[in-house]
Design an enzyme around this catalytic site. Structure first.
Site, mmCIF file in Angstrom:
data_model
loop_
_atom_site.group_PDB
_atom_site.id
_atom_site.type_symbol
_atom_site.label_atom_id
_atom_site.label_comp_id
_atom_site.label_asym_id
_atom_site.label_seq_id
_atom_site.Cartn_x
_atom_site.Cartn_y
_atom_site.Cartn_z
ATOM 1 N N ASP A 1 -9.050 0.801 -5.885
ATOM 2 C CA ASP A 1 -10.038 1.392 -4.976
ATOM 3 C C ASP A 1 -11.383 1.598 -5.662
ATOM 4 O O ASP A 1 -12.428 1.567 -5.017
ATOM 5 C CB ASP A 1 -9.543 2.760 -4.482
ATOM 6 N N ASN B 1 0.877 -1.174 0.000
ATOM 7 C CA ASN B 1 0.000 0.000 0.000
ATOM 8 C C ASN B 1 0.912 1.221 0.000
ATOM 9 O O ASN B 1 1.369 1.667 1.046
ATOM 10 C CB ASN B 1 -0.919 -0.020 1.224
ATOM 11 N N GLY C 1 -12.404 7.981 8.683
ATOM 12 C CA GLY C 1 -11.047 8.287 9.084
ATOM 13 C C GLY C 1 -10.766 9.740 8.760
ATOM 14 O O GLY C 1 -11.687 10.548 8.648
ATOM 15 N N ASP D 1 -8.241 16.443 13.672
ATOM 16 C CA ASP D 1 -8.332 15.197 14.437
ATOM 17 C C ASP D 1 -9.565 15.209 15.334
ATOM 18 O O ASP D 1 -9.718 16.084 16.201
ATOM 19 C CB ASP D 1 -7.067 15.013 15.279
ATOM 20 N N MET D 2 -10.423 14.217 15.151
ATOM 21 C CA MET D 2 -11.652 14.116 15.923
ATOM 22 C C MET D 2 -11.376 14.091 17.430
ATOM 23 O O MET D 2 -12.135 14.651 18.229
ATOM 24 C CB MET D 2 -12.396 12.847 15.502
ATOM 25 N N ARG E 1 -2.116 -1.894 -3.919
ATOM 26 C CA ARG E 1 -3.257 -0.987 -3.928
ATOM 27 C C ARG E 1 -3.027 0.066 -5.012
ATOM 28 O O ARG E 1 -1.975 0.688 -5.082
ATOM 29 C CB ARG E 1 -3.399 -0.289 -2.574
ATOM 30 N N LYS F 1 3.492 1.126 3.065
ATOM 31 C CA LYS F 1 2.952 0.185 4.041
ATOM 32 C C LYS F 1 2.939 -1.207 3.421
ATOM 33 O O LYS F 1 2.649 -1.350 2.237
ATOM 34 C CB LYS F 1 1.537 0.589 4.459
ATOM 35 N N GLU G 1 -7.444 -3.534 4.450
ATOM 36 C CA GLU G 1 -7.273 -3.467 3.000
ATOM 37 C C GLU G 1 -6.194 -4.428 2.518
ATOM 38 O O GLU G 1 -6.315 -5.024 1.441
ATOM 39 C CB GLU G 1 -6.924 -2.031 2.591
#
Length: 394
Positions: free
Chosen positions: A147, A8, A209, A282-283, A90, A15, A382
Site C-alpha cells: 500500500d 487481500n 470509504g 455509515d454515510m 496485498r 478476500k 486493488e
C-alpha cells in the site's frame, strides 16, 4: 494465458480473486469472512454467474488458505492447482524498504515481519499468508504489493514531520500513507478513460470509504497524500478522527484517566462520522437522517469540509488541477456527496453534470462539458492491480 490469484487478507477476512492474464478476465472471486469463529462464511462467484456459499469452522489462517485452494478445485474453477502461476498479496506496510512490489524471498519476508510495528493490524497476518501459500503452492512466485510503495516518490517536504530529525533517522517517524494500491489503480484507469497520459496530468484521487484518503498525483507520481504515519491521519473517516492536535490527545487521556493506547483506540474506532453524529459511521445512515438529526447533518458537513480543504491544498501544491477522481464506497455510490464536494470546488473550475452524476459505482466521466476540470467515477480494483504486478514481476 496464465491464472493469477490475488489475495487481500485481513485479521478476520480473506478476500480473493482469480484472474486470467493478460486478458484481465475475472475467473472467480470471493471471500472467507468471520475467520477464527465457529460460523465462518466462504463465498465464491464463478463461471456463468454461478454462486457458492457455505458456513463452517475456519479457525486458522492455514485452514482458510487450504479451504480456498480446495474449493477452487472442487468447484471446477481450476482442474489442477498447478494452473495457478502466480500469487499476489496485498501488504499494508512496506516502509522505506519497499519502493515497489516484489517477488518475495525469505529475506524480504523477514523485512515485512520487521515492519509490523508500522502496521500491526495487517503486516503479521499478510506475511503469514505469504508463508502459507508458499508452502501450499511450492515453486509458484509469491508477490507482495505494498500500500505504501506508491508514496515512495513523495519529497521530504511532504513526508517529513516537523520534529527532531533523529526520530525519523532512528525510528522511521514519517508519513507513509495508505490505500496506495487503490489510488494507483484509479489514477492509471482515469488516464486511460480520458485518453491522456497520466504523466501529463495534475490529478487528485479521492478514496472515500469507511477509511478515506486523498492523493495528489503529478507527472505520473504521487506527490502527497492525506494519511500519515498511520491511516489515522487525514480527513474525517467512518470511525477515525483524522487530523487532530496531539496535545488534545494527551489532554483527553489525562481527563479520562486512560492509557495512550486506549486513547488511540477511541480515535480509531469511536470517532469520525460515528463520534460526531453519535449514530453511525455509515454515510448512508447519516444522509437518511440528516433532515431530522442536526448531528447527522453536521457530520456530513464536516466530512465535506475536510475533503475540500485537502483538495484545495493539493491544487495549490501542484499549481493547478486537471482531473478529480472519486472511488471506494461513498465515492463511487454517493451522488449527493460528490455534488456537495464539487460545489465547493467550483472556484477551481469544477462543474458536475447533474444527470451524469446520478449513478452508482459506474465508471464514467461526470463533469459538465464546460467544466475546466474532468471529474470521474472509477470503481477501485486493488486485486486487478495486484494481478498486474504479479505478471510484471514474476
Amino acid at each position: 494465458m496464465e491464472k493469477i490469484l490475488a489475495i487481500n487478507a485481513g485479521s478476520s477476512t480473506l478476500k480473493w480473486q482469480l484472474f486470467e492474464m493478460p486478458s484481465e478476465t475475472v475467473i472467480a472471486k470471493g471471500m472467507i469472512d468471520r475467520l477464527g469463529l465457529s460460523d465462518s462464511v466462504f463465498t465464491a462467484k464463478y463461471g456463468d454467474n454461478q454462486k457458492f456459499k457455505e458456513v463452517q469452522d475456519v479457525t486458522t489462517h492455514e485452514m482458510a488458505a487450504t479451504l480456498l485452494l480446495t474449493r477452487l478445485k472442487e468447484l471446477g474453477i481450476v482442474s489442477h492447482l498447478d494452473e495457478i502461476t502466480g500469487v499476489g498479496h496485498r501488504v499494508v506496510g512496506g516502509g522505506e524498504a519497499f519502493s515497489d512490489s516484489m517477488v518475495i524471498n525469505p529475506v524480504a519476508l523477514d523485512e515485512i515481519n520487521r515492519l509490523a510495528e508500522y502496521a500491526p493490524l495487517h503486516n503479521p497476518t499478510q506475511a503469514y499468508y505469504i508463508k502459507i501459500f508458499t508452502a501450499l503452492l511450492p515453486g509458484v512466485p509469491q508477490v507482495a504489493v505494498f500500500d505504501t510503495s506508491f508514496y515512495s516518490t513523495l519529497a521530504p517536504e511532504n513526508y517529513l514531520y516537523s520534529i527532531p530529525q533523529e526520530y525519523y533517522q532512528t525510528f522511521g517517524a514519517r508519513k507513509y500513507g495508505a490505500h496506495g494500491t487503490s489510488h494507483r489503480y484509479v489514477a492509471h484507469r482515469a488516464a486511460e478513460i480520458l485518453g491522456t497520459p497520466l504523466e501529463s496530468q495534475k490529478m487528485i484521487t479521492l478514496h472515500l470509504g469507511s477509511g478515506a484518503s486523498i492523493t495528489a498525483v503529478q507527472d505520473g507520481h504521487a506527490v502527497d497524500t492525506s494519511m500519515g504515519f498511520t491511516p489515522l491521519a487525514g480527513i474525517t473517516m467512518g470511525t477515525r478522527s483524522g487530523d487532530i492536535d496531539v496535545s488534545l490527545v494527551a489532554f483527553l487521556a489525562k481527563k479520562l484517566e486512560i492509557t495512550m493506547p486506549e486513547m488511540i483506540d477511541i480515535l480509531n474506532h469511536k470517532s469520525g462520522l460515528l463520534g460526531i453524529s453519535e449514530l453511525s459511521p455509515d454515510m448512508r445512515d447519516l444522509e437518511e437522517t440528516a433532515a431530522t438529526r442536526p448531528q447527522s447533518a453536521l457530520a456530513l458537513s464536516i466530512f465535506v469540509n475536510r475533503v475540500v480543504k485537502y483538495v484545495g491544498s493539493y491544487v495549490a501544491l501542484m499549481n493547478g488541477i486537471d482531473t478529480l477522481v472519486f472511488t471506494a464506497g461513498s465515492g463511487e455510490n454517493g451522488s449527493e456527496l460528490r455534488a456537495d464536494i464539487c460545489k465547493q470546488l467550483a472556484c477551481f473550475g469544477v462543474k458536475l453534470d447533474e444527470e451524469k452524476n446520478n449513478v452508482r459505482s459506474q465508471e464514467r466521466i461526470i463533469s459538465a462539458d464546460d467544466s475546466k476540470v474532468k471529474v470521474l467515477i472509477v470503481p477501485t480494483n486493488e486485486e486487478l492491480m495486484i494481478a498486474r504486478d504479479v505478471m510484471r514481476l514474476k
